[in-house]
Scaffold this active site. Structure first.
Site, PDB file in Angstrom:
ATOM      1  N   ARG A 108     -22.324 -11.797  -5.371  1.00  0.00           N
ATOM      2  CA  ARG A 108     -20.978 -11.413  -5.811  1.00  0.00           C
ATOM      3  C   ARG A 108     -20.298 -10.500  -4.797  1.00  0.00           C
ATOM      4  NH1 ARG A 108     -18.108 -14.309  -8.138  1.00  0.00           N
ATOM      5  NH2 ARG A 108     -16.810 -13.853  -6.350  1.00  0.00           N
ATOM      6  N   LYS A 145       0.055  -0.250   3.341  1.00  0.00           N
ATOM      7  CA  LYS A 145      -0.082  -0.575   1.916  1.00  0.00           C
ATOM      8  C   LYS A 145      -1.410  -1.300   1.685  1.00  0.00           C
ATOM      9  CE  LYS A 145       4.915  -0.734   1.216  1.00  0.00           C
ATOM     10  NZ  LYS A 145       6.097  -1.556   0.881  1.00  0.00           N
ATOM     11  N   LYS A 177      10.664   8.819   8.169  1.00  0.00           N
ATOM     12  CA  LYS A 177      11.361   8.058   7.145  1.00  0.00           C
ATOM     13  C   LYS A 177      12.408   8.936   6.470  1.00  0.00           C
ATOM     14  CE  LYS A 177       9.156   4.877   5.003  1.00  0.00           C
ATOM     15  NZ  LYS A 177       8.829   3.496   5.360  1.00  0.00           N
ATOM     16  N   GLU A 205      12.637   5.361  11.161  1.00  0.00           N
ATOM     17  CA  GLU A 205      13.330   4.451  10.245  1.00  0.00           C
ATOM     18  C   GLU A 205      14.821   4.772  10.228  1.00  0.00           C
ATOM     19  OE1 GLU A 205      11.959   3.423   5.967  1.00  0.00           O
ATOM     20  OE2 GLU A 205      13.502   4.968   5.728  1.00  0.00           O
ATOM     21  N   ASP A 226      15.561  -0.721   8.460  1.00  0.00           N
ATOM     22  CA  ASP A 226      15.128  -0.885   7.077  1.00  0.00           C
ATOM     23  C   ASP A 226      16.161  -1.603   6.211  1.00  0.00           C
ATOM     24  OD1 ASP A 226      13.203  -0.422   4.995  1.00  0.00           O
ATOM     25  OD2 ASP A 226      14.537   1.133   4.215  1.00  0.00           O
TER      26      ASP A 226
END
Length: 289
Positions: A108, A145, A177, A205, A226
């Site tokens: 597994r 992510k 950002k 960004e 963005d």
């Protein structure tokens, strides 16, 4: 199969901790595979074939081998394809033979990692193919992510599918950002602070065209454009005039990536490669020998 190594990744520890979790090591009555131990004779041997039920890009076979060898160092394993290979539905990817209990206990964990990483690699290849319809030179990037603890492996899988890694973490590049800009006061000031701190490279960004010039003048090495539509991206690329790398980011999917890439950007980044890729349908069938 050659030894599998990745910077920052401890294969032995990963295999050991994954199997310990499945076996319940350290828990009351844990530390064993109660099903295999009670049903399968200690000396029984199995032969197995791992195959893909769908057309996929393979990733994770060296890790599967490591799981099986951890429990049966003498098992015989033959990889029939390599990570990064595209395989048709129904194609065998690995053959193995060894102690039945050991192979069943590791099954597994081995399948989980191959299914997960192959799913990521397969999606990355789909995005590369779709992107090529808009640009032959644009490069697909992944993002941060990722699942905690699996970043190195997931980013390895995106490479097998034809993507290039964006920064690996918070340590290897500055990415300024909107929240950083809000505290610093402006795009230019945020970039200047990073530059004065000696950080390289500096990714910034921007979500408006009027932020481009201040970011470049302050020393940004890479602009993340963005959530811009293709026509706005083209205008942004024209303003940059090759002075720094450009990246389209935000909400890109298989239907939109070609148009984004056709704008002339150097990169398209897609978070769903690691965030949303479905597991590949890979199976493993054993027979007694």
């Amino acid at each position: 199969m050659s030894a599998f190594t990745l910077p920052g990744f401890d294969l032995d520890r990963f295999v050991r901790e994954t199997l310990d979790e499945d076996l319940g090591v350290g828990l009351e009555d844990g530390g064993r595979d109660v099903t295999s131990d009670s049903v399968i004779p200690a000396g029984a041997r199995f032969a197995g074939v791992m195959d893909s039920r769908d057309a996929i890009v393979v990733a994770g076979l060296p890790l599967a081998e490591a799981f099986f060898r951890h429990l049966d160092p003498e098992c015989a394993i033959e990889a029939l394809v390599s990570d990064g290979d595209s395989v048709a539905a129904g194609m065998d990817v690995m053959r193995l033979q060894g102690n039945a209990r050991a192979l069943l206990t590791a099954e597994r964990s081995a399948l989980n990692i191959v299914q997960h990483l192959s799913g990521i690699a397969t999606m990355a290849r789909e995005y590369v193919d779709a992107m090529r319809k808009g640009s032959a030179t644009c490069t697909l990037l992944d993002t941060r992510k990722t699942l905690p603890g699996l970043r190195v492996l997931e980013k390895y899988a995106t490479r097998q599918g034809g993507a290039q890694n964006h920064r690996m973490g918070l340590w290897d590049a500055a990415m300024i950002k909107d929240n950083h800009v809000a505290v610093a006061g402006s795009v230019g000031e945020a970039v200047r602070r990073a530059r004065h701190a000696g950080v390289k490279p500096i990714i910034c960004e921007v979500d408006r065209l009027d932020q481009i010039e201040p970011a470049i003048e302050a020393g940004a090495h890479h602009l993340l454009l963005d959530n811009m539509a293709p026509d706005v991206l083209r205008e942004a690329v024209a303003m940059v005039k090759g002075r720094t790398a450009t990246e389209a980011s935000g909400g890109i999917n298989l239907e939109t990536i070609a148009a984004k890439a056709a704008s002339g950007v150097d990169y398209c980044s897609v978070g769903r490669l690691t965030q949303s890729a479905p597991a590949a349908d890979v199976g493993l069938d054993f027979t007694p020998v």
